[in-house]
Design a protein around this motif. Structure first.
Motif, short mmCIF file in Angstrom:
data_model
loop_
_atom_site.label_atom_id
_atom_site.label_comp_id
_atom_site.label_asym_id
_atom_site.label_seq_id
_atom_site.Cartn_x
_atom_site.Cartn_y
_atom_site.Cartn_z
N LYS A 1 40.94 27.10 -24.37
CA LYS A 1 39.54 27.25 -23.98
C LYS A 1 39.26 26.60 -22.63
CE LYS A 1 36.35 28.39 -26.40
NZ LYS A 1 35.55 29.65 -26.43
N ALA A 2 39.95 25.51 -22.34
CA ALA A 2 39.79 24.86 -21.03
C ALA A 2 40.20 25.82 -19.92
CB ALA A 2 40.61 23.58 -20.96
N LEU A 3 41.27 26.57 -20.15
CA LEU A 3 41.74 27.53 -19.16
C LEU A 3 40.75 28.67 -18.96
CD1 LEU A 3 45.51 27.64 -20.14
CD2 LEU A 3 44.57 26.74 -18.00
N THR A 4 40.13 29.13 -20.05
CA THR A 4 39.16 30.23 -19.92
C THR A 4 37.90 29.78 -19.20
OG1 THR A 4 38.09 29.80 -22.06
CG2 THR A 4 39.97 31.31 -22.05
N ASN A 5 37.60 28.47 -19.25
CA ASN A 5 36.35 27.97 -18.66
C ASN A 5 36.51 27.39 -17.26
OD1 ASN A 5 34.70 28.62 -20.85
ND2 ASN A 5 35.19 26.72 -21.92
N SER A 6 37.73 27.14 -16.83
CA SER A 6 37.94 26.51 -15.53
C SER A 6 37.52 27.42 -14.38
CB SER A 6 39.43 26.15 -15.37
OG SER A 6 39.71 25.80 -14.02
N LEU A 7 36.62 26.93 -13.55
CA LEU A 7 36.17 27.72 -12.40
C LEU A 7 37.31 27.93 -11.40
CD1 LEU A 7 32.61 26.23 -11.74
CD2 LEU A 7 33.25 28.24 -13.08
N PHE B 1 35.46 35.87 -31.68
CA PHE B 1 34.35 35.50 -30.81
C PHE B 1 34.43 34.06 -30.32
CE2 PHE B 1 32.10 39.00 -33.19
CZ PHE B 1 32.17 39.89 -32.15
N ASN B 2 34.94 33.17 -31.15
CA ASN B 2 35.07 31.79 -30.71
C ASN B 2 36.30 31.56 -29.83
OD1 ASN B 2 32.74 30.81 -31.77
ND2 ASN B 2 33.69 29.38 -33.20
N ALA B 3 37.02 32.63 -29.52
CA ALA B 3 38.20 32.51 -28.65
C ALA B 3 37.97 33.15 -27.30
CB ALA B 3 39.40 33.17 -29.34
N GLU C 1 30.21 39.57 -16.60
CA GLU C 1 29.40 39.91 -15.43
C GLU C 1 30.21 39.84 -14.14
OE1 GLU C 1 25.11 38.48 -17.23
OE2 GLU C 1 26.33 37.06 -16.12
N GLY C 2 30.41 41.00 -13.53
CA GLY C 2 31.17 41.09 -12.28
C GLY C 2 32.66 40.95 -12.44
N ALA C 3 33.16 40.89 -13.69
CA ALA C 3 34.59 40.63 -13.92
C ALA C 3 35.46 41.80 -13.47
CB ALA C 3 34.84 40.35 -15.40
N THR C 4 36.62 41.45 -12.93
CA THR C 4 37.62 42.47 -12.55
C THR C 4 38.92 42.28 -13.33
OG1 THR C 4 38.61 41.17 -10.75
CG2 THR C 4 36.68 42.51 -10.21
N LYS C 5 39.03 41.15 -14.05
CA LYS C 5 40.24 40.84 -14.82
C LYS C 5 39.85 40.38 -16.23
CE LYS C 5 42.58 40.99 -10.89
NZ LYS C 5 43.48 42.12 -10.54
N ALA C 6 40.64 40.78 -17.22
CA ALA C 6 40.53 40.24 -18.57
C ALA C 6 41.89 39.64 -18.91
CB ALA C 6 40.16 41.33 -19.56
N PHE D 1 47.31 28.83 -30.06
CA PHE D 1 46.01 29.49 -30.05
C PHE D 1 45.93 30.36 -28.82
CE2 PHE D 1 41.45 29.99 -29.42
CZ PHE D 1 40.98 30.14 -30.72
N THR D 2 45.30 31.53 -28.96
CA THR D 2 45.09 32.43 -27.82
C THR D 2 43.61 32.54 -27.54
OG1 THR D 2 47.07 33.71 -28.35
CG2 THR D 2 45.43 34.75 -26.91
N ALA D 3 43.21 32.27 -26.31
CA ALA D 3 41.83 32.42 -25.89
C ALA D 3 41.77 33.50 -24.81
CB ALA D 3 41.28 31.10 -25.35
N TYR D 4 40.61 34.12 -24.69
CA TYR D 4 40.46 35.25 -23.77
C TYR D 4 39.36 34.97 -22.76
CZ TYR D 4 43.04 37.39 -27.61
OH TYR D 4 43.98 37.66 -28.58
N GLY D 5 39.65 35.21 -21.50
CA GLY D 5 38.67 34.96 -20.46
C GLY D 5 38.75 35.99 -19.36
N CYS D 6 37.96 35.78 -18.33
CA CYS D 6 37.92 36.72 -17.21
C CYS D 6 37.82 35.94 -15.91
CB CYS D 6 36.75 37.70 -17.35
SG CYS D 6 35.13 36.89 -17.41
N ASP D 7 37.83 36.67 -14.82
CA ASP D 7 37.73 36.02 -13.52
C ASP D 7 36.27 35.78 -13.15
OD1 ASP D 7 37.19 38.72 -13.28
OD2 ASP D 7 38.12 38.93 -11.31
N LEU D 8 36.07 35.11 -12.04
CA LEU D 8 34.73 34.84 -11.52
C LEU D 8 34.63 35.48 -10.15
CD1 LEU D 8 32.05 33.28 -11.98
CD2 LEU D 8 33.07 31.39 -10.72
N SER D 9 33.79 36.50 -10.04
CA SER D 9 33.71 37.27 -8.81
C SER D 9 32.40 37.00 -8.06
CB SER D 9 33.80 38.77 -9.13
OG SER D 9 32.61 39.21 -9.77
#
Length: 391
Positions: free
Chosen positions: A286-292, A212-214, A262-267, A371-379
């Motif tokens: 984490k910086a990469l997962t949060n970058s707009l 969860f913290n990733a 919310e609205g994500a098309t990519k994981a 470290f591996t972090a998980y994020g999604c896109d911004l749609s």
């Protein structure tokens, strides 16, 4: 050796655990108030948000210093956050009413939804009167805690080995306001593993750090983030097996949250290696997962590796462009100071970004931290969902 086998029924895979949900009218036409109940008192461990404005349900648990419980009451559509002492009194009133309907041991309330609004106690009390306390529907409970989620998140396993066997199940909710710091939106994990009391909290914290913290959906940390681990202690136990099973449960639920962003098309998994240490690897990932800018590039399926490099450079970690390597899956676009991003490479990287799920690898070439972090896109839909959240 041990075997981990998927089973059904989520949190209700444990004998003596009941769960359900009812329609109280907070949502248009779905379950919105739910419960988890046990025949016996459960030993619990929990992690909460590090947001300075913790919601009333979290304050209540801390105030009461609850270590055991046999009942969790949960509601959606209202976070009961920034409601002051009145928010805690509302919980006390509701739980006192609950105690007139069923025997409870240090009951807990958990909430999610809009911040800054007092609970509608009358609706919640009417919901309690509708509960079938002997119901065993993990799915109804999972639906009851959903807000902007588009699907229920639940999982269960049976674990067998020479030590014997135990079961573990979990449900979670979360799709937006996801950048956990010590927890996620809401997560409830039940098990019958006979975990030593002094190991529960440490194991939960350890596994939480890589699950969860990733993850991140939008870089925002909720006022209500909570993870509960509860055990009946009626099964067997092996520390290695339990940690692996807990990791499978929490990772599945965490990745479901990313998939349901919310609205994500990519994981996307951001795999950072070669950092000075693990902490710097986590900072970069984490910086990469949060970058707009990275998120919008993911949405546009644009392999703009320059945004990845720029984000790494701004993250505060030790890095050197002569040592940096960036890849989209197995397609290397930048390698130790050499730009490999020609027309053919761009086409290959673009094809990878068309996938629903993929990995981006970043090797900093400095040390052995990873470290591996998980994020999604911004749609576009993310903006629409959150612009209309209260309406």
């Amino acid at each position: 050796m041990f075997r981990i086998t998927p089973i059904k029924n989520g949190i209700c895979c444990i004998d003596g655990i009941y769960a359900g949900g009812v329609k109280a009218g907070f949502k248009k036409d779905d379950y919105d108030v739910g419960f988890i109940r046990s025949d016996t008192s459960l030993d619990i461990a929990y992690l909460f948000t590090t947001n300075k404005f913790q919601a009333a349900p979290i304050k209540y648990v801390k105030l009461k210093n609850i270590k055991n419980t046999n009942f969790i009451l949960a509601n959606s559509k209202n976070a009961n956050a920034l409601t002051g002492i009145e928010g805690i009194k509302d919980i006390e009133d509701i739980l006192e009413f609950l105690s007139t309907k069923i025997d409870v041991i240090d009951p807990i309330m958990s909430s999610t939804g809009v911040i800054g609004v007092r609970l509608n106690k009358d609706k919640i009390k009417k919901a309690i009167e509708k509960f079938d306390f002997n119901e065993r529907s993990s799915n109804k409970f999972a639906r009851a805690i959903m807000t902007t989620d588009s699907f229920e998140k639940e999982i269960a396993f049976e674990v067998e080995g020479e030590f014997g066997k135990f079961k573990i199940g979990g449900v979670a909710k979360g799709a937006g306001m996801i950048n956990p710091a010590m927890a996620t939106m809401l997560c409830f994990i039940t098990t019958d593993a006979n975990i030593p009391q002094n190991e529960m909290q440490d194991i939960l914290r350890e596994i939480n750090e890589i699950t969860f913290n990733a993850i991140s959906v939008d870089g925002d940390t909720s006022t209500n983030d909570s993870v509960f681990l509860m055990t009946t202690r009626e099964g067997d136990y092996n520390k290695e097996a339990f940690k692996e099973a807990l990791k499978k449960v929490m990772q599945k639920l965490a990745l479901d949250i990313v998939r349901d962003g919310e609205g994500a098309t990519k994981a996307v998994a951001f795999v950072v290696s070669g950092a000075k240490n693990k902490n710097e690897a986590k900072m970069a990932a984490k910086a990469l997962t949060n970058s707009l800018l990275v998120k919008t590039a993911l949405f546009g399926e644009d392999p703009n590796w320059g945004r990845i490099a720029s984000t790494i450079g701004a993250s505060g970690v030790e890095c050197d462009e002569e040592k940096l390597k960036i890849s989209f899956e197995n397609v290397i676009v930048y390698n130790r100071g050499k730009i490999l991003f020609d027309e053919e490479i761009e086409k290959k990287a673009h094809e990878i970004m068309k996938r629903r799920e993929f990995k981006i690898y970043v090797d900093l070439g400095i040390g052995d931290g990873k470290f591996t972090a998980y994020g999604c896109d911004l749609s576009y839909d993310y903006v629409k969902i959150n612009a209309e959240y209260r309406t």
